[in-house]
Design a protein around this motif. Structure first.
Motif, PDB file in Angstrom:
ATOM      1  N   LEU A 163       0.813  -1.210   0.000  1.00  0.00           N
ATOM      2  CA  LEU A 163       0.000   0.000   0.000  1.00  0.00           C
ATOM      3  C   LEU A 163       0.851   1.265   0.000  1.00  0.00           C
ATOM      4  CD1 LEU A 163      -2.757  -1.061   2.551  1.00  0.00           C
ATOM      5  CD2 LEU A 163      -2.891  -1.064   0.046  1.00  0.00           C
ATOM      6  N   ARG A 164       2.108   1.157   0.448  1.00  0.00           N
ATOM      7  CA  ARG A 164       3.005   2.306   0.522  1.00  0.00           C
ATOM      8  C   ARG A 164       4.001   2.360  -0.647  1.00  0.00           C
ATOM      9  NH1 ARG A 164       4.029  -0.145   5.253  1.00  0.00           N
ATOM     10  NH2 ARG A 164       6.260   0.088   5.043  1.00  0.00           N
ATOM     11  N   ALA A 165       3.872   1.455  -1.593  1.00  0.00           N
ATOM     12  CA  ALA A 165       4.815   1.386  -2.712  1.00  0.00           C
ATOM     13  C   ALA A 165       4.696   2.606  -3.628  1.00  0.00           C
ATOM     14  CB  ALA A 165       4.574   0.111  -3.513  1.00  0.00           C
ATOM     15  N   ALA A 166       5.828   3.102  -4.074  1.00  0.00           N
ATOM     16  CA  ALA A 166       5.858   4.262  -4.963  1.00  0.00           C
ATOM     17  C   ALA A 166       5.197   3.969  -6.308  1.00  0.00           C
ATOM     18  CB  ALA A 166       7.300   4.717  -5.180  1.00  0.00           C
ATOM     19  N   CYS A 167       5.161   2.719  -6.705  1.00  0.00           N
ATOM     20  CA  CYS A 167       4.601   2.337  -7.997  1.00  0.00           C
ATOM     21  C   CYS A 167       3.124   1.954  -7.911  1.00  0.00           C
ATOM     22  CB  CYS A 167       5.381   1.164  -8.570  1.00  0.00           C
ATOM     23  SG  CYS A 167       5.249  -0.352  -7.569  1.00  0.00           S
ATOM     24  N   ARG A 168       2.536   2.081  -6.766  1.00  0.00           N
ATOM     25  CA  ARG A 168       1.183   1.586  -6.497  1.00  0.00           C
ATOM     26  C   ARG A 168       0.166   1.931  -7.581  1.00  0.00           C
ATOM     27  NH1 ARG A 168      -1.893  -1.949  -3.962  1.00  0.00           N
ATOM     28  NH2 ARG A 168      -3.821  -1.126  -3.174  1.00  0.00           N
ATOM     29  N   ASN A 169       0.158   3.126  -8.073  1.00  0.00           N
ATOM     30  CA  ASN A 169      -0.857   3.547  -9.044  1.00  0.00           C
ATOM     31  C   ASN A 169      -0.300   3.813 -10.441  1.00  0.00           C
ATOM     32  OD1 ASN A 169      -3.058   3.562  -7.155  1.00  0.00           O
ATOM     33  ND2 ASN A 169      -2.113   5.366  -6.242  1.00  0.00           N
ATOM     34  N   LEU A 170       0.877   3.292 -10.726  1.00  0.00           N
ATOM     35  CA  LEU A 170       1.509   3.585 -12.012  1.00  0.00           C
ATOM     36  C   LEU A 170       1.148   2.604 -13.122  1.00  0.00           C
ATOM     37  CD1 LEU A 170       5.086   4.645 -10.899  1.00  0.00           C
ATOM     38  CD2 LEU A 170       3.110   6.080 -11.426  1.00  0.00           C
ATOM     39  N   GLY A 171       0.724   1.421 -12.787  1.00  0.00           N
ATOM     40  CA  GLY A 171       0.417   0.417 -13.796  1.00  0.00           C
ATOM     41  C   GLY A 171       1.667  -0.314 -14.252  1.00  0.00           C
ATOM     42  N   GLY A 185       2.875  -0.880 -17.240  1.00  0.00           N
ATOM     43  CA  GLY A 185       3.585  -0.384 -18.422  1.00  0.00           C
ATOM     44  C   GLY A 185       4.898   0.297 -18.123  1.00  0.00           C
ATOM     45  N   ARG A 186       5.040   0.806 -16.927  1.00  0.00           N
ATOM     46  CA  ARG A 186       6.285   1.474 -16.531  1.00  0.00           C
ATOM     47  C   ARG A 186       7.406   0.454 -16.302  1.00  0.00           C
ATOM     48  NH1 ARG A 186       7.028   6.703 -13.828  1.00  0.00           N
ATOM     49  NH2 ARG A 186       4.999   6.948 -14.789  1.00  0.00           N
ATOM     50  N   PHE A 187       7.047  -0.774 -15.978  1.00  0.00           N
ATOM     51  CA  PHE A 187       8.040  -1.757 -15.561  1.00  0.00           C
ATOM     52  C   PHE A 187       8.210  -2.937 -16.517  1.00  0.00           C
ATOM     53  CE2 PHE A 187       6.464   0.532 -11.942  1.00  0.00           C
ATOM     54  CZ  PHE A 187       7.633   0.927 -11.333  1.00  0.00           C
ATOM     55  N   TYR A 188       7.246  -3.175 -17.367  1.00  0.00           N
ATOM     56  CA  TYR A 188       7.317  -4.305 -18.298  1.00  0.00           C
ATOM     57  C   TYR A 188       7.203  -3.778 -19.720  1.00  0.00           C
ATOM     58  CZ  TYR A 188       6.504  -6.849 -14.027  1.00  0.00           C
ATOM     59  OH  TYR A 188       6.611  -7.342 -12.768  1.00  0.00           O
ATOM     60  N   HIS A 189       8.198  -4.084 -20.523  1.00  0.00           N
ATOM     61  CA  HIS A 189       8.248  -3.530 -21.871  1.00  0.00           C
ATOM     62  C   HIS A 189       7.230  -4.201 -22.792  1.00  0.00           C
ATOM     63  CE1 HIS A 189      10.286  -6.975 -23.776  1.00  0.00           C
ATOM     64  NE2 HIS A 189      10.857  -7.127 -22.607  1.00  0.00           N
ATOM     65  N   PRO A 190       6.691  -3.438 -23.721  1.00  0.00           N
ATOM     66  CA  PRO A 190       5.794  -4.016 -24.715  1.00  0.00           C
ATOM     67  C   PRO A 190       6.596  -4.853 -25.717  1.00  0.00           C
ATOM     68  CG  PRO A 190       6.083  -1.671 -25.120  1.00  0.00           C
ATOM     69  CD  PRO A 190       6.797  -1.989 -23.839  1.00  0.00           C
ATOM     70  N   ALA A 191       5.943  -5.770 -26.353  1.00  0.00           N
ATOM     71  CA  ALA A 191       6.616  -6.626 -27.340  1.00  0.00           C
ATOM     72  C   ALA A 191       7.277  -5.760 -28.402  1.00  0.00           C
ATOM     73  CB  ALA A 191       5.608  -7.570 -27.980  1.00  0.00           C
ATOM     74  N   GLY A 192       8.506  -6.079 -28.696  1.00  0.00           N
ATOM     75  CA  GLY A 192       9.218  -5.384 -29.755  1.00  0.00           C
ATOM     76  C   GLY A 192       9.892  -4.088 -29.356  1.00  0.00           C
ATOM     77  N   GLU A 193       9.761  -3.682 -28.110  1.00  0.00           N
ATOM     78  CA  GLU A 193      10.407  -2.430 -27.696  1.00  0.00           C
ATOM     79  C   GLU A 193      11.922  -2.630 -27.665  1.00  0.00           C
ATOM     80  OE1 GLU A 193       9.529   0.761 -24.303  1.00  0.00           O
ATOM     81  OE2 GLU A 193      10.322  -1.127 -23.543  1.00  0.00           O
ATOM     82  N   ARG A 234      12.482   3.785 -20.710  1.00  0.00           N
ATOM     83  CA  ARG A 234      11.480   3.199 -19.823  1.00  0.00           C
ATOM     84  C   ARG A 234      12.145   2.532 -18.627  1.00  0.00           C
ATOM     85  NH1 ARG A 234      10.546  -1.217 -18.849  1.00  0.00           N
ATOM     86  NH2 ARG A 234      11.455  -2.045 -20.735  1.00  0.00           N
ATOM     87  N   ASP A 235      13.221   1.801 -18.867  1.00  0.00           N
ATOM     88  CA  ASP A 235      13.955   1.151 -17.773  1.00  0.00           C
ATOM     89  C   ASP A 235      14.472   2.181 -16.766  1.00  0.00           C
ATOM     90  OD1 ASP A 235      13.572  -1.399 -18.750  1.00  0.00           O
ATOM     91  OD2 ASP A 235      15.587  -1.585 -19.620  1.00  0.00           O
ATOM     92  N   GLU A 236      15.031   3.269 -17.262  1.00  0.00           N
ATOM     93  CA  GLU A 236      15.557   4.313 -16.379  1.00  0.00           C
ATOM     94  C   GLU A 236      14.442   4.971 -15.569  1.00  0.00           C
ATOM     95  OE1 GLU A 236      18.695   4.987 -15.525  1.00  0.00           O
ATOM     96  OE2 GLU A 236      19.177   3.253 -16.789  1.00  0.00           O
ATOM     97  N   ALA A 237      13.294   5.185 -16.193  1.00  0.00           N
ATOM     98  CA  ALA A 237      12.151   5.776 -15.482  1.00  0.00           C
ATOM     99  C   ALA A 237      11.687   4.839 -14.365  1.00  0.00           C
ATOM    100  CB  ALA A 237      11.011   6.065 -16.450  1.00  0.00           C
ATOM    101  N   ALA A 238      11.656   3.558 -14.644  1.00  0.00           N
ATOM    102  CA  ALA A 238      11.257   2.574 -13.632  1.00  0.00           C
ATOM    103  C   ALA A 238      12.255   2.555 -12.479  1.00  0.00           C
ATOM    104  CB  ALA A 238      11.151   1.187 -14.262  1.00  0.00           C
ATOM    105  N   LYS A 239      13.523   2.609 -12.788  1.00  0.00           N
ATOM    106  CA  LYS A 239      14.556   2.606 -11.751  1.00  0.00           C
ATOM    107  C   LYS A 239      14.470   3.849 -10.862  1.00  0.00           C
ATOM    108  CE  LYS A 239      17.739  -0.264 -14.369  1.00  0.00           C
ATOM    109  NZ  LYS A 239      19.016  -0.310 -15.098  1.00  0.00           N
ATOM    110  N   ARG A 240      14.099   4.980 -11.448  1.00  0.00           N
ATOM    111  CA  ARG A 240      13.937   6.203 -10.652  1.00  0.00           C
ATOM    112  C   ARG A 240      12.788   6.051  -9.651  1.00  0.00           C
ATOM    113  NH1 ARG A 240      15.235   8.618 -15.606  1.00  0.00           N
ATOM    114  NH2 ARG A 240      13.038   9.008 -16.102  1.00  0.00           N
ATOM    115  N   VAL A 243       9.387   1.247   0.357  1.00  0.00           N
ATOM    116  CA  VAL A 243       9.283  -0.186   0.685  1.00  0.00           C
ATOM    117  C   VAL A 243      10.097  -1.044  -0.287  1.00  0.00           C
ATOM    118  CG1 VAL A 243       7.055   0.010   1.836  1.00  0.00           C
ATOM    119  CG2 VAL A 243       7.121  -0.386  -0.626  1.00  0.00           C
ATOM    120  N   ARG A 244      11.137  -0.467  -0.819  1.00  0.00           N
ATOM    121  CA  ARG A 244      11.963  -1.160  -1.814  1.00  0.00           C
ATOM    122  C   ARG A 244      12.511  -2.487  -1.292  1.00  0.00           C
ATOM    123  NH1 ARG A 244      17.635  -0.317  -4.040  1.00  0.00           N
ATOM    124  NH2 ARG A 244      17.442  -1.136  -6.146  1.00  0.00           N
TER     125      ARG A 244
END
Length: 65
Positions: free
Chosen positions: A19-27, A29-37, A45-51, A58-59
């Protein structure tokens, strides 16, 4: 009907950290690449996820999970 009276209670302590995760409401798409990316788009996208993860309160719990 199934008798649930002997089941253990809810185990909030196992997942409440989410419930306290920074990614809670991001979906996802920020962490899993679409096919062919590839290339720069994928790197961006990877760098944005790492930020997001870098400042997450709660990392440790997430990585353990």
């Amino acid at each position: 009907m199934t008798d649930v009276s002997r089941l253990p209670g809810t185990a909030h302590h196992h997942w409440q950290w989410q419930l306290r995760a920074a990614c809670r409401n991001l979906g996802p798409g920020r962490f899993y690449h679409p096919a062919g990316e590839r290339g720069e788009e994928r790197e961006d996208r990877d760098e944005a996820a790492k930020r997001v993860c870098a400042v997450c309160p709660v990392r440790s719990a997430c990585l353990e999970h």
